[in-house]
Design a protein around this motif. Structure first.
Motif, PDB file in Angstrom:
ATOM      1  N   ALA A 184      18.276  43.699  -3.735  1.00 16.37           N
ATOM      2  CA  ALA A 184      19.547  45.218  -3.079  1.00 16.37           C
ATOM      3  C   ALA A 184      18.033  46.346  -2.798  1.00 16.37           C
ATOM      4  CB  ALA A 184      20.144  46.443  -4.926  1.00 16.37           C
ATOM      5  N   ARG A 185      18.839  47.123  -2.155  1.00 18.90           N
ATOM      6  CA  ARG A 185      18.211  47.641  -0.961  1.00 18.90           C
ATOM      7  C   ARG A 185      17.362  48.801  -1.731  1.00 18.90           C
ATOM      8  NH1 ARG A 185      20.998  51.472   3.746  1.00 18.90           N
ATOM      9  NH2 ARG A 185      18.754  52.595   3.765  1.00 18.90           N
ATOM     10  N   PRO A 186      15.870  49.223  -1.799  1.00 22.49           N
ATOM     11  CA  PRO A 186      15.318  49.790  -2.505  1.00 22.49           C
ATOM     12  C   PRO A 186      15.704  51.283  -2.589  1.00 22.49           C
ATOM     13  CG  PRO A 186      14.146  48.386  -1.064  1.00 22.49           C
ATOM     14  CD  PRO A 186      15.483  48.215  -0.565  1.00 22.49           C
ATOM     15  N   ARG A 245      10.419  50.636  -1.150  1.00 26.22           N
ATOM     16  CA  ARG A 245      10.872  50.578   0.654  1.00 26.22           C
ATOM     17  C   ARG A 245       9.780  49.647   1.431  1.00 26.22           C
ATOM     18  NH1 ARG A 245      14.922  54.265   0.631  1.00 26.22           N
ATOM     19  NH2 ARG A 245      12.983  56.178   1.493  1.00 26.22           N
ATOM     20  N   ARG A 294       8.447  47.033  -0.568  1.00 26.85           N
ATOM     21  CA  ARG A 294       9.370  45.381   0.250  1.00 26.85           C
ATOM     22  C   ARG A 294       8.628  44.699   1.234  1.00 26.85           C
ATOM     23  NH1 ARG A 294      15.793  44.571  -0.096  1.00 26.85           N
ATOM     24  NH2 ARG A 294      15.612  42.939   0.340  1.00 26.85           N
ATOM     25  N   ARG A 295       8.402  45.378   2.564  1.00 25.16           N
ATOM     26  CA  ARG A 295       8.229  45.901   3.897  1.00 25.16           C
ATOM     27  C   ARG A 295       6.595  45.332   3.638  1.00 25.16           C
ATOM     28  NH1 ARG A 295      10.103  50.939   5.417  1.00 25.16           N
ATOM     29  NH2 ARG A 295       7.776  52.044   4.755  1.00 25.16           N
TER      30      ARG A 295
END
Length: 137
Positions: free
Chosen positions: A17-19, A25, A28-29
């Protein structure tokens, strides 16, 4: 119906799922904040690594700054005006112009809003004038 959809989705989808937070974020990047920021003190080993890479980057930045006497000659006044006009025209080509229907809609919305604000200011002005007249005679 939504209960069935939740059961159909595997748990792997939740991790994909989107952070929600900025930190999640960044994680994740795979990027981290540069040294000297708040979370640099929390992770000293990473801060040391990023500080070393920052000093290497400063050494590799490229050419030194030009001296004041080495500045290039500025173009003439008319050349700058022509360049400005060319840039304006190129930016205007990028604009997405509204259709006639959109323009009529936007114009009517603005006119209704302005009329409302004029009526509001007129009403408040009249009320305050009446109040001042009653208080001070």
């Amino acid at each position: 119906m939504s209960e069935g959809r939740e059961q159909d989705q595997p748990d792997e989808r939740e991790s994909a799922a989107r952070p929600v937070t900025a930190a999640a974020r960044r994680e994740r990047r795979g990027t981290a904040r540069p040294a000297g920021r708040k979370d640099a003190a929390a992770k000293p080993s990473e801060a040391k690594k990023s500080a070393e890479s920052d000093s290497d980057a400063a050494d590799r930045k490229g050419r030194p700054t030009r001296a004041r006497g080495d500045q290039e000659k500025r173009p003439g006044f008319f050349a700058r005006i022509v360049r400005y006009i060319r840039e304006v025209v190129s930016e205007l080509r990028k604009v997405i112009w509204p259709t006639r229907k959109q323009m009529i809609t936007y114009t009517s919305v603005v006119l209704v809003f302005v009329a409302f604000m004029v009526a509001l200011v007129f009403g408040l002005d009249s009320a305050f004038a009446w109040g001042v007249f009653k208080v001070f005679g």
